[in-house]
Structures are given as C-alpha cells and as structure tokens.
Design a protein around this motif. Sequence first.
Motif, mmCIF file in Angstrom:
data_model
loop_
_atom_site.group_PDB
_atom_site.id
_atom_site.type_symbol
_atom_site.label_atom_id
_atom_site.label_comp_id
_atom_site.label_asym_id
_atom_site.label_seq_id
_atom_site.Cartn_x
_atom_site.Cartn_y
_atom_site.Cartn_z
ATOM 1 N N ASP A 1 -78.836 34.795 42.839
ATOM 2 C CA ASP A 1 -79.832 35.471 43.695
ATOM 3 C C ASP A 1 -80.131 36.877 43.180
ATOM 4 O O ASP A 1 -81.279 37.320 43.137
ATOM 5 C CB ASP A 1 -79.306 35.585 45.140
ATOM 6 C CG ASP A 1 -79.274 34.226 45.843
ATOM 7 O OD1 ASP A 1 -80.031 33.329 45.425
ATOM 8 O OD2 ASP A 1 -78.471 34.070 46.785
ATOM 9 N N LYS B 1 -86.508 28.971 41.468
ATOM 10 C CA LYS B 1 -87.647 29.903 41.512
ATOM 11 C C LYS B 1 -88.531 29.767 40.273
ATOM 12 O O LYS B 1 -89.340 30.641 39.981
ATOM 13 C CB LYS B 1 -87.127 31.355 41.585
ATOM 14 C CG LYS B 1 -86.308 31.663 42.801
ATOM 15 C CD LYS B 1 -87.202 31.960 44.012
ATOM 16 C CE LYS B 1 -86.322 32.098 45.240
ATOM 17 N NZ LYS B 1 -87.046 32.244 46.461
ATOM 18 N N GLN C 1 -82.247 36.686 40.113
ATOM 19 C CA GLN C 1 -83.638 36.414 40.526
ATOM 20 C C GLN C 1 -84.377 37.705 40.874
ATOM 21 O O GLN C 1 -85.488 37.934 40.416
ATOM 22 C CB GLN C 1 -83.646 35.561 41.795
ATOM 23 C CG GLN C 1 -83.621 34.079 41.581
ATOM 24 C CD GLN C 1 -83.620 33.351 42.930
ATOM 25 O OE1 GLN C 1 -83.955 33.924 43.971
ATOM 26 N NE2 GLN C 1 -83.244 32.094 42.902
ATOM 27 N N LYS D 1 -79.775 28.138 40.195
ATOM 28 C CA LYS D 1 -80.370 29.080 41.158
ATOM 29 C C LYS D 1 -81.709 29.598 40.647
ATOM 30 O O LYS D 1 -82.678 29.726 41.392
ATOM 31 C CB LYS D 1 -79.427 30.268 41.366
ATOM 32 C CG LYS D 1 -78.490 30.100 42.524
ATOM 33 C CD LYS D 1 -79.202 30.524 43.796
ATOM 34 C CE LYS D 1 -78.436 30.030 44.994
ATOM 35 N NZ LYS D 1 -79.186 30.239 46.236
ATOM 36 N N LEU D 2 -81.744 29.922 39.359
ATOM 37 C CA LEU D 2 -82.970 30.478 38.777
ATOM 38 C C LEU D 2 -84.069 29.421 38.728
ATOM 39 O O LEU D 2 -85.244 29.724 38.953
ATOM 40 C CB LEU D 2 -82.689 31.040 37.382
ATOM 41 C CG LEU D 2 -81.754 32.260 37.350
ATOM 42 C CD1 LEU D 2 -81.451 32.675 35.908
ATOM 43 C CD2 LEU D 2 -82.358 33.438 38.114
ATOM 44 N N ASN E 1 -87.569 39.789 38.579
ATOM 45 C CA ASN E 1 -88.871 40.234 39.108
ATOM 46 C C ASN E 1 -89.244 41.624 38.632
ATOM 47 O O ASN E 1 -90.405 41.993 38.633
ATOM 48 C CB ASN E 1 -88.856 40.233 40.646
ATOM 49 C CG ASN E 1 -88.778 38.827 41.197
ATOM 50 O OD1 ASN E 1 -89.230 37.890 40.537
ATOM 51 N ND2 ASN E 1 -88.208 38.674 42.379
#
Length: 257
Positions: free
Chosen positions: A194, A233, A197, A229-230, A201
Amino acid sequence: MLRACSIASGSKGNCMYIGSQQANIIVDAGVNLLLIEKSLKLFGTNASKLDGVLISHVHSDHTCGVAALCKKYSVPVFCHQAIADFMSKHSDGQIVEFFDDSFYLKDLTITPFKVEHDVHCVGFAVISNTKQVSIATDMGQATQGAIDAMQGSDLCFVESNHDVQLVQQGSYPEFLKKRILSKKGHLSNNACGDLIQSLVNFGTKNFVLSHLSESNNYPELAFSSVVNKLQEKGIKEGQDVHLEVAMQNRLSSLYQL
Ligand SMILES: [Zn+2]
Ligand SMILES: [Zn+2]
C-alpha cells in the motif's frame, strides 16, 4: 550523484551506505565492524572517510556496531535529541544531535521524519543535488507524514517485515505477536505494498523491500505480496516499478542515482 546500498537488512541487523560527491555516511550500524569495513571498500571508500553514522532508533539491530565503529574511527554519531543520552552512553563517539528539522552534512540535506514504533524512531530522506533516497523501517504503519517525507524520492528503502498470517500462526508468544502487528510494531508485506502504491503516484520507481523478519517472512513471499498489491492498481513490476528485496546476509545492488 547519490549512491546507496543496503549492507545488511533484517531483524538480525541493519546498516546501509549512502554516498555523494562529497560525503560518505551509513544509516544505522547494527552489524559488526568487519562487515562495514569490507563493504565500504567495495564501494571505493573506507571507514576512516565516513562523515557520520545516522541512527534511526536505539534497538540493538540498528546500534550494536556503533561503539566499535566510533572507537576505531571516531565517526560522529548523528541521532535525534530524544535518544542522544542513550547513544552517548552506548558509544564513546562524538554525538551530534538533530531535532525534527532538516540538517546538512557536506553536500547532503538530511530530513529526519518520525515513524511509528514502540520507541522513538525516525526515517531519513537524503538529498544531494536533485536526487533523493529515503529509508523507513521499523514502523507499525505508514503515516501521512512519512509518505510526505518520502514522496518524490528516486529510491526508497521501505520495510516489508512480515506476512500477517505467518505471524498469527507462528510460535511467537502472544505479547510479541501483538507487538509486531500493532500500529507501533513493524510494517507487513501488504501494508508495504500500500505504501509503495502511494509513493509510485509521486513518481518513485525504485524500491528496496527491507527489514524482513527471519521467522515470519521470506524474500519470495515479500516480493510476491507487494507485486500482487501493486497489480491491483495496475502497477507492473519490471515496467512501472523496480523492486528488490534486501537480504540479511548479502549486500543489495549498489544504486547510482
Ligand atoms: Zn529493527
Ligand atoms: Zn526497532
């Protein structure tokens, strides 16, 4: 120009090297002096040229080698004012206190930032010219303050300590499980995903998963948990980001930024 390399990372000892055109520092010295000496030689420098050792917090996996290093090479110890007493008692070296603000060491601008742990603990954002490397381990959660401090880094060393299930099903006593999983413990693989992520950004592409638990994690699991997890997204490892796992008994890549 910035160079960075994890000399050792994990629950048994932590140390990393950061070099610029003018400065050579290490962050934490939770390993034996011989390893520090040998590693610095590989980077084309040596321990007598160290401008300082930055200390994140007092736990022995970050500090057990400080006294030997200071004794042999008189390396200044840079630590937060909150742990200055402890560090002066546990090393004969010159203590340079910093507070919550940025400070300068030759051509480095170093910004400590608070991370949530069961003792006073900081991460570091280190800038030389336009390049930034950040390190944050030993944190129960990634606070907005830590994310803000690391955003825009060219390279981040971030904690990927454990797999939550492995901790829960493992043989540790309950109090220790609670400590590891608490908001002031250590960052799980999924929480690390997380955090990455969020940092992607802001443009960071290089991440080193750090401070893996020996009992509750293993490199392939940390790596695949973060990759998964990545992917949720739409962020692809090897394309949008580059991940490496820092090891306990091996140097990481030497990054040149
Ligand atoms: Zn630690
Ligand atoms: Zn710790």
